[in-house]
Design an enzyme around this catalytic site. Structure first.
Site, PDB file in Angstrom:
ATOM      1  N   GLU A  73      -1.361  -3.252  11.145  1.00 26.45           N
ATOM      2  CA  GLU A  73      -1.204  -2.021  10.355  1.00 26.45           C
ATOM      3  C   GLU A  73      -2.308  -1.020  10.685  1.00 26.45           C
ATOM      4  OE1 GLU A  73      -0.494  -0.768   5.662  1.00 26.45           O
ATOM      5  OE2 GLU A  73      -1.350  -2.738   6.150  1.00 26.45           O
ATOM      6  N   ASP A 100      -2.782   7.614   1.192  1.00 19.85           N
ATOM      7  CA  ASP A 100      -2.977   7.126  -0.164  1.00 19.85           C
ATOM      8  C   ASP A 100      -4.328   7.411  -0.821  1.00 19.85           C
ATOM      9  OD1 ASP A 100      -0.575   6.182   0.660  1.00 19.85           O
ATOM     10  OD2 ASP A 100      -0.966   4.092   0.295  1.00 19.85           O
TER      11      ASP A 100
END
Length: 829
Positions: free
Chosen positions: A799, A569
């Site tokens: 994560e 991202d």
């Protein structure tokens, strides 16, 4: 015979003023007139060239309009080839039922568009503020100390512990494939008080059964004393069935209630339950909350059959009950009911089978791991299998023809999910990593999931990168992320899993079986269309380069416009997006992709395509060409190329019409951006190494291996950080509200690729074999221990991990690619 009468000859026609004299008689016509002659006839013999141009123009406009409509429709039209997943519709009844609602703390459903669904809810009765804190959907806001599967085989068995404040809930389930409609299943829900908590804790447990889209009937059933006992039901897909509720510790219960109703809100059950509970009194005059039918007397839903039945028990912990589902089609084959001691025995047997199979597959004990590490490895596997879900619906998609979006074609998806709490849906580039692990446990399960994903390809060859299917899934996604654009890609990681599966099958059997060959034949046209879509939509302006589409050049509030398509991202790219950009990671993905497609084309006897892919691979795998396009002599590293300046920063400015402030990006150099290499050393700099594209004797490989071990760059005691510590963007926020994501944190998927690449280069002949081996041992130990220690400390897989402390951060539980730690432990790449 009488003579035939002779008709008089007709009188000769004479032309009057209104008749045409140049039209030949029927007898004079020797051939059919051409189109031009017909037009001349219509136009009275005067050849009107203007009208001919008009007709030609209209014909061209019609062709253009037809082509426009065709191009427009390709967005929401399936690729016109045979379905890859249809072969599993009837052959995989053993996987028909499962814990395929991973977004819930516990829920069952079956494959199919209109499923019978079940779910568990609970709340503590002694909440200090008197409010109901109802648990249902996995939610980080609940701040549960721990929850997750500790045993799950992805087939017919699963065991889970959910730790709430002061008590624990266990869910065990087993399925049995008998009969014609998916067979039976049983669930046991039990609760216990945790040490140090008051022993008189009271909770309320609710279990519901619902039928999606009113495609079946549910009828409450009662015992001889008119107590609620279960549900009898019928649906188009299941035919007749029954569900029995058995309370195993009834003496601890203060309240038993049920509600049978009809509602369109099965996708928002938590809100529905809140609206249908009210204070009630028990037999001991103690105030509780209980189910009631909140519909008015004239509510039209009262005239419809029930599509929802809820069962409530309230009382002192421990509370335990079973839910036994039995298909009527299995009545003649069922040797025993899966309940009570039979269920206990079955759970024990499946647990033993799971333990034995786990050790056989991953050999952790034989590699010297102790019990704690083995249980950790089982949790990694079980949670990725327990995260598999089944979804149905239509994605929202957009293109140049549908700027405001439209519906994609209706689809089913059987898929893993990255995070039950935060990302409980399918993500394209995550799924390839998921299948690297799942395929090592259950090859056929992985092949089935990949087939479902490739059935999502449209006529253009595109797959939406995020699958938000159905009302329940959409209810958990911000509106700005629901619509997918058909120019936005995602890394083609599915080919990593397919290559692994393909290699394993060929190694194991020497030659593919007939069924496996048919499987790959069904995938080939879809993968071929997908590759061609990449090759046409993501190609760069310079031959041999590729560019992730979707970067926003007008995002003046971002320090560096994000590249969501890449999966990385906010990893810093060229400061000013342009068509001249060339992304090194995408070129490497394409090289790996074309290499696998060449292998696959040979396997399925596609000779023409095999030649095409061989030529493409020769071009893309050329290390000299890779260096020419992406190797920076100044920094001696692989880089992106684009319109770039390093002199950018965020500046806070006041809003013109309010007292609030916002950030905007400014360029602090008068020179501005220019076309150059983009010097941000990090994960993308490693991609030629990660994809095994560098020759073992390459000097560039030597440079990467030496850089890999430098603490000022990527090396930490916990794994490789995503961006060099000495980079100006290291842990920099991208906007006022957008914290660093791929600008420093340690991500397990890329660390897995790095460990795998080191394993590869230590195994092949070359001058840097020993260096690769040293780095392999260190990095593997660092990553495994980081994830293990945080799991022990917090009860979760995370994560990503902080590069300075090793602490888990971001979404949790995150049992998507973080579970790849198991393959690193097993050294099974």
């Amino acid at each position: 015979m009488p003579a035939l009468k002779r008709f008089k000859d007709p009188p000769k026609r004479t032309h009057n003023a209104t008749e045409r004299k140049d039209i030949p008689s029927k007898n004079q016509r020797t051939s059919r007139p051409s189109l031009i002659e017909r037009v001349k006839i219509v136009l009275g013999g005067r050849y009107n060239i203007g009208l001919m141009y008009i007709l030609s123009g209209l014909f061209i406009l019609f062709i253009m309009f037809a082509f426009y409509m065709y191009q427009r429709s390709r967005l929401y039209t399936k690729l016109n080839v045979a379905s890859a997943s249809s072969q599993y519709d009837n052959s995989s009844m053993i996987r028909f039922w499962g814990s395929y609602r991973p977004q819930l703390y516990f829920g069952m459903r079956h494959k199919g568009q209109k499923s019978l669904i079940t779910g568990l809810m609970w709340f503590a009765n002694d909440n200090p503020n008197g409010q109901i804190q109802l648990r249902h959907e996995c939610n980080m806001a609940d701040k549960l100390p721990k929850y997750g599967w500790y045993s799950h085989d992805g087939l017919s068995f699963g065991r889970q512990r959910i730790t709430d404040y002061g008590f624990e809930i266990k869910t065990d389930f087993v399925t049995r494939s008998i009969g014609n409609y998916g067979g039976d299943w049983s669930v046991r829900v039990s609760s216990t008080v945790l040490p140090g908590s008051p022993k008189n804790r009271e909770i309320t447990l609710l279990f519901y059964v619902g039928q999606e889209e009113d495609t079946g009937d549910l009828f409450p059933e009662f015992d001889d004393e008119y107590n609620f006992a279960g549900v009898a039901g019928h649906s188009h897909q299941l035919k007749n069935f029954k569900i029995v509720f058995r309370d195993l510790k009834r003496e601890n219960l203060a309240i038993r209630r049920y509600l049978a109703t009809n509602t369109p809100y099965l996708h928002s059950m938590k809100d529905f339950v809140f609206a249908n509970m009210r204070p009630i009194r028990s037999e001991n005059n103690i105030r509780y909350y209980g189910l009631f039918d909140g519909r008015s007397e004239d509510d039209p839903s009262r005239l419809r059959s029930n599509n929802l039945v809820l069962y409530q028990v309230t009382g002192k912990i421990p509370i335990e009950f079973e839910i036994i589902y039995e298909s009527q089609s299995a009545d003649n084959f069922r040797a025993y009911t899966m309940s009570d001691s039979a269920l206990t025995h079955l759970i024990k047997t499946r647990q033993e089978e799971f333990n034995e199979r786990f050790e056989k597959r991953f050999k952790l004990r034989s590699m010297g791991f102790n019990d704690e590490y083995v249980q950790f490895g089982k949790a990694a596997l079980s949670n990725i299998l327990g995260g598999i879900g089944y979804y149905h619906g239509k994605s929202k998609v957009a293109s140049e023809f549908f700027a405001d979006g439209t519906d994609y074609f209706e689809a089913n998806l059987f898929t893993g999910t990255p995070s039950r709490s935060f990302f409980p849906r399918g993500f394209l580039w995550d799924e390839g990593f998921h299948q690297l692990l799942i395929s090592k446990w259950d090859l056929e399960l992985s092949m089935e999931i990949i087939a479902y994903w490739l059935d999502l390809i449209n006529a253009e060859g595109w797959i939406p990168r995020e699958q938000i299917l159905g009302d329940e899934a959409r209810s958990r996604v911000p509106l700005e992320f629901i619509r997918q654009n058909n120019l936005i890609a995602n890394p083609p990681t599915l080919m990593l899993a397919l290559h692994s599966i393909h290699t394993e099958l060929e190694t194991k059997d020497k030659k593919l079986s007939k069924n496996h060959r048919l499987y790959f034949q069904s995938l080939f046209p879809r993968l071929h269309a997908w590759f061609n879509w990449f090759n046409s939509t993501q190609k760069g302006s310079t031959p041999g380069t590729f560019r992730w589409q979707g970067r926003n050049g007008e995002a003046i509030n971002e320090l560096n416009p994000k590249t969501l398509a890449s999966g990385l991202d906010d990893y810093p790219r060229a400061s000013h997006p342009s068509v001249a950009e060339a992304h090194v990671d995408l070129r490497c993905w394409m090289t790996a992709f074309v290499g696998y497609m060449h292998h696959l084309a040979i396997t399925v006897d596609k000779r023409k395509e095999a030649i095409y892919y061989a030529r493409q691979f020769l071009l893309l795998s050329d290390p000299l060409e890779l260096d020419r396009l992406h190797w920076s002599p100044r920094t001696e590293s692989y880089c992106d190329y684009g319109n770039h300046t390093k002199f950018v920063k965020l500046k806070t400015v006041p809003n013109s019409q309010s007292q609030s402030e916002h950030t905007t990006r400014i360029v602090s150099s008068k020179k501005g951006p220019s076309l150059r290499f983009v010097h941000h050393f990090g994960y993308i700099s490693l991609f030629p190494f990660l994809m095994h594209l560098l020759p073992a004797s390459s000097a560039n490989l030597k440079k990467i291996l030496h850089d890999l071990n430098k603490p000022e760059l990527l090396w930490t005691d916990f794994g490789l950080r995503s961006l060099a510590k000495n980079d100006a963007f290291y842990f920099r926020w991208n906007t006022q509200s957008d914290p660093p994501y791929w600008r420093g944190p340690i991500w397990i998927n890329i660390n897995f690729l790095a460990v795998r690449a080191l394993h590869y280069y230590r195994s092949v002949k070359g001058p840097y074999k020993e260096l690769a081996n040293q780095l392999y041992v260190q990095l593997r130990n660092n990553v495994v221990n980081t994830v293990f220690k945080e799991y022990q400390r917090t009860g979760y897989f995370w994560e990503n991990y902080h590069p300075e402390t090793g602490r888990g951060q971001g979404a949790h539980p995150f049992n998507g690619w973080t579970s790849l730690v198991l393959l690193m432990m097993a050294e099974n790449y």
